[in-house]
Design an enzyme around this catalytic site. Structure first.
Site, short mmCIF file in Angstrom:
data_model
loop_
_atom_site.label_atom_id
_atom_site.label_comp_id
_atom_site.label_asym_id
_atom_site.label_seq_id
_atom_site.Cartn_x
_atom_site.Cartn_y
_atom_site.Cartn_z
N ASP A 47 1.98 -24.86 5.69
CA ASP A 47 1.70 -24.78 4.26
C ASP A 47 2.82 -24.07 3.52
O ASP A 47 3.08 -22.89 3.78
CB ASP A 47 0.38 -24.02 4.08
CG ASP A 47 -0.35 -24.36 2.80
OD1 ASP A 47 0.31 -24.78 1.84
OD2 ASP A 47 -1.57 -24.20 2.75
N ASP A 48 3.50 -24.77 2.63
CA ASP A 48 4.57 -24.18 1.80
C ASP A 48 5.80 -23.78 2.63
O ASP A 48 6.49 -22.81 2.29
CB ASP A 48 4.06 -22.95 1.03
CG ASP A 48 3.09 -23.30 -0.08
OD1 ASP A 48 2.71 -24.47 -0.19
OD2 ASP A 48 2.71 -22.38 -0.84
N CYS A 85 -0.06 -29.21 -1.95
CA CYS A 85 -0.96 -28.96 -0.82
C CYS A 85 -1.98 -30.07 -0.60
O CYS A 85 -2.00 -30.74 0.44
CB CYS A 85 -1.69 -27.63 -1.01
SG CYS A 85 -0.62 -26.19 -1.08
N ARG A 89 -2.28 -33.49 2.12
CA ARG A 89 -3.34 -33.62 3.13
C ARG A 89 -4.05 -34.97 3.02
O ARG A 89 -4.38 -35.61 4.03
CB ARG A 89 -4.33 -32.46 2.97
CG ARG A 89 -3.75 -31.16 3.42
CD ARG A 89 -4.36 -29.91 2.81
NE ARG A 89 -3.30 -28.93 2.67
CZ ARG A 89 -2.84 -28.19 3.68
NH1 ARG A 89 -3.38 -28.30 4.88
NH2 ARG A 89 -1.85 -27.34 3.50
N LYS A 128 -7.00 -25.14 7.23
CA LYS A 128 -7.22 -25.36 5.81
C LYS A 128 -7.64 -26.80 5.54
O LYS A 128 -6.95 -27.74 5.93
CB LYS A 128 -5.94 -25.01 5.06
CG LYS A 128 -5.91 -25.40 3.58
CD LYS A 128 -4.62 -24.91 2.96
CE LYS A 128 -4.39 -25.49 1.56
NZ LYS A 128 -3.19 -24.94 0.91
N HIS A 130 -9.17 -28.00 2.01
CA HIS A 130 -8.67 -28.16 0.63
C HIS A 130 -9.07 -29.50 0.00
O HIS A 130 -8.46 -29.93 -0.97
CB HIS A 130 -7.15 -27.99 0.60
CG HIS A 130 -6.65 -27.51 -0.74
ND1 HIS A 130 -5.32 -27.54 -1.10
CD2 HIS A 130 -7.29 -26.99 -1.82
CE1 HIS A 130 -5.15 -27.06 -2.31
NE2 HIS A 130 -6.34 -26.72 -2.78
N HIS A 208 1.73 -20.00 3.27
CA HIS A 208 1.24 -19.96 1.88
C HIS A 208 0.87 -18.52 1.51
O HIS A 208 0.39 -17.75 2.34
CB HIS A 208 -0.01 -20.85 1.81
CG HIS A 208 -0.48 -21.17 0.42
ND1 HIS A 208 -1.00 -20.22 -0.43
CD2 HIS A 208 -0.56 -22.35 -0.25
CE1 HIS A 208 -1.37 -20.80 -1.57
NE2 HIS A 208 -1.10 -22.09 -1.49
N ASP A 314 3.35 -29.45 4.16
CA ASP A 314 2.72 -30.17 3.05
C ASP A 314 3.58 -30.23 1.80
O ASP A 314 3.38 -31.07 0.93
CB ASP A 314 1.35 -29.57 2.72
CG ASP A 314 1.40 -28.11 2.30
OD1 ASP A 314 2.49 -27.50 2.33
OD2 ASP A 314 0.34 -27.56 1.96
N ASN A 315 4.55 -29.34 1.66
CA ASN A 315 5.48 -29.35 0.53
C ASN A 315 6.59 -28.37 0.81
O ASN A 315 6.60 -27.68 1.84
CB ASN A 315 4.77 -28.99 -0.79
CG ASN A 315 3.83 -27.81 -0.71
OD1 ASN A 315 2.61 -27.98 -0.78
ND2 ASN A 315 4.36 -26.62 -0.54
N LYS A 356 8.23 -26.66 -4.50
CA LYS A 356 6.86 -27.17 -4.48
C LYS A 356 6.46 -27.68 -5.87
O LYS A 356 6.75 -27.05 -6.87
CB LYS A 356 5.92 -26.05 -4.03
CG LYS A 356 4.44 -26.39 -4.07
CD LYS A 356 3.63 -25.18 -3.61
CE LYS A 356 2.13 -25.46 -3.64
NZ LYS A 356 1.35 -24.30 -3.15
#
Length: 532
Positions: A47-48, A85, A89, A128, A130, A208, A314-315, A356
């Protein structure tokens, strides 16, 4: 032109990290299939994470387990996410662009878990979610994690679930990155008991924000980033070129005006920023350690040879600075934490521009690793320059597992997948027929068609880049090739209407602007004030 470059593991050793030994990771196991049986599948999303945040993509952060997977598998130098994010997904799970799939509801899609479970796989997820409802409503037979988009790493939140039921986070001895793998290992044992091939999706919430690390990980990196983001970025770009992740001829993007030179910061700012990056590095290091536990478990069970492993983010790195300045603290507990830093996000997305949510290369480029010795015939350590996207994951999983993506599913109105299978790349193909890759999140837009990239920052003036010789988007060619811009805008709009089924306001004409690109959530260094 598609380039596939093979690197020996000696190149990875240049990272200066102590590469962990996953004994025999690149060799067939005596008790493992030669590939005649269907593979197990392990998908890991972080994540991130910035493009250059792991060792085998140029980082000084110690990620020996990911480096080992890369040395025995493939790295993709142009693998894209959606820059955000939840939308990433959706694309990862469904093979569709987020809006087309029904956004978080997934009402126009099926998930990889549903496809694989319908083909005889045992399925599980940790981490996660989300999205709407719970993973157990979308084909995952076991689930542990948090439904929220972010949480405190030490104390969690009230969205944690275990197999559909509320789960209380322990008051002590808890850290989400570790817990995700604890339960992943538990689910692996349960799935093995079923005698079925298995599919495990591990969705780490690290790195994240909030940024806080385990004490032993933080201690390892404290003081390492005093040299600042200018030097770290230069070092990462040099390593990326040495590793072959990027060509020697690449022209990096310059430091943008909204990020000050490190030496122009006040002394307290440099200390604060160095502390933030040390914390981020510690969090990334911990992800790698936990991945190492997973890899060792697969080795112990003779499964590493015929397990398809995918690692993606994810980014790109996050620039949104949403927490107060804290000086002279160690963020190693539930009550002490940092927010993200725009300056470090710039360095972490080396060598690209922006972050992001933006559809520039810095926002959408993920370090991507595939490891599957039983199914990949490319030489170990190959680097693939063929563009790929998260929408390609489901078609790929379906092909390698022999599963079928259904045309109909109870309670949903399905739309076609937009991705293509990457299986031919594993077998040595150096090109892949695919439609243009569409990018849209919020007001940020983009289209990748062959070597050409059309992009708009927050629905402002369209820009055009030839990524074959300008991957870092330094030279806007929109005024040079206005007819190409017009054709690509038409293609982007047609896809927004007919593939994504987006609302009309989403594809309204852009607004012409010559102002510098800015966002209110980026760090405002001139307004920062030290606090205790």
């Amino acid at each position: 032109m598609i380039r596939v470059k093979v690197l020996s593991f000696v190149a990875v050793l240049l990272l200066g990290a102590c590469v962990a030994s996953i004994a025999g990771a690149d060799q067939p196991d005596d008790n493992q299939s030669n590939g005649n049986q269907r593979p197990n599948i392990l998908v890991m999303m972080v994540d991130d994470l910035g493009f250059s945040d792991v060792g085998c993509f140029g980082s000084e952060i110690e990620t020996p387990n990911l480096d080992s997977l890369a040395s025995g598998g493939l790295r993709f130098s142009q693998f894209y996410n959606t820059a955000k994010c939840h939308s990433s997904r959706v694309s990862l799970l469904t093979g569709q662009y987020c809006i087309a799939a029904g956004d978080t509801s997934l009402k126009h899609a099926v998930t990889s878990a549903e496809v694989l479970a319908g083909s005889g796989y045992a399925t599980a997820m940790t981490g996660k979610w989300h999205l709407k409802d719970q993973p157990t409503d979308f084909g995952f037979q076991n689930y542990f994690g948090h439904l929220s988009g972010a949480c405190n790493y030490f104390s969690g939140d009230n969205t944690f679930r275990l197999n559909g039921e509320p789960w209380k986070v322990p008051e002590q001895g808890f850290y989400t990155t570790v817990a995700n793998v604890d339960y992943g290992l538990r689910f692996l044992d349960e799935m093995r008991d079923s005698q079925k091939p298995w599919y495990l999706y591990v969705a780490f919430n690290a790195p994240h924000a909030p940024l806080h690390a385990l004490p032993e990980d933080y201690a390892k990196y404290k003081g390492r980033y005093d040299r600042g983001w200018d030097r770290v970025r230069d070092e990462r770009i040099a390593m990326q070129k040495r590793l072959g992740v990027l060509p020697e001829s690449l022209e990096p993007s310059p430091r943008p005006d909204h990020v000050p030179a490190w030496n122009d910061l006040e002394s307290w700012q440099r200390e604060y920023e160095a502390n933030r990056m040390a914390t981020l590095a510690a969090m990334i290091d911990r992800v790698d350690q936990e991945i190492g536990r997973l890899m060792e478990n697969l080795k112990e069970h003779g499964e590493l040879e015929n397990t398809f492993i995918l690692f993606v983010s994810d980014n790109g790195a996050c620039p949104y600075d949403r927490r107060p300045v804290l000086t002279d603290v160690e963020p190693t507990n539930a009550k002490t934490m940092f927010g993200d830093s725009t300056g470090w996000a710039w360095a972490r997305n080396s060598p690209f521009r922006y972050y992001k949510q933006n559809q520039f290369e810095g926002g959408i480029s993920t370090p991507a690793i595939i490891h599957w010795p039983a199914g990949v015939t490319q030489p170990a350590g190959a680097i693939v320059d063929q563009p790929a996207h998260l929408v390609d994951v489901l078609p790929t999983l379906a092909e390698i597992s022999g599963a079928s993506i259904p045309d109909a599913f109870a309670g949903r109105q399905l739309r076609p997948v937009s991705g293509v299978s990457l299986r031919s790349i594993f077998n040595g193909a150096t090109s892949l027929e695919r439609p243009p890759i569409h990018f849209l999140f919020g007001a940020d837009r983009g289209l990748r068609d062959g070597d050409w990239k059309l992009v708009s920052f927050q629905s402002k003036t369209w820009e055009l880049y030839n990524l074959a010789n300008d991957r870092c988007e330094n030279h806007n060619l929109a005024d040079v090739y206005p007819e190409r811009v017009q054709a690509m805008v038409k293609q982007w709009t047609t896809m927004a209407k007919e593939v994504l089924h987006a609302e009309q306001k989403t594809y309204a004409d852009v607004k012409q602007s010559t102002k510098p690109h800015r966002h209110g959530g980026w760090t405002k260094y001139k307004l920062q004030k030290p606090t205790g």
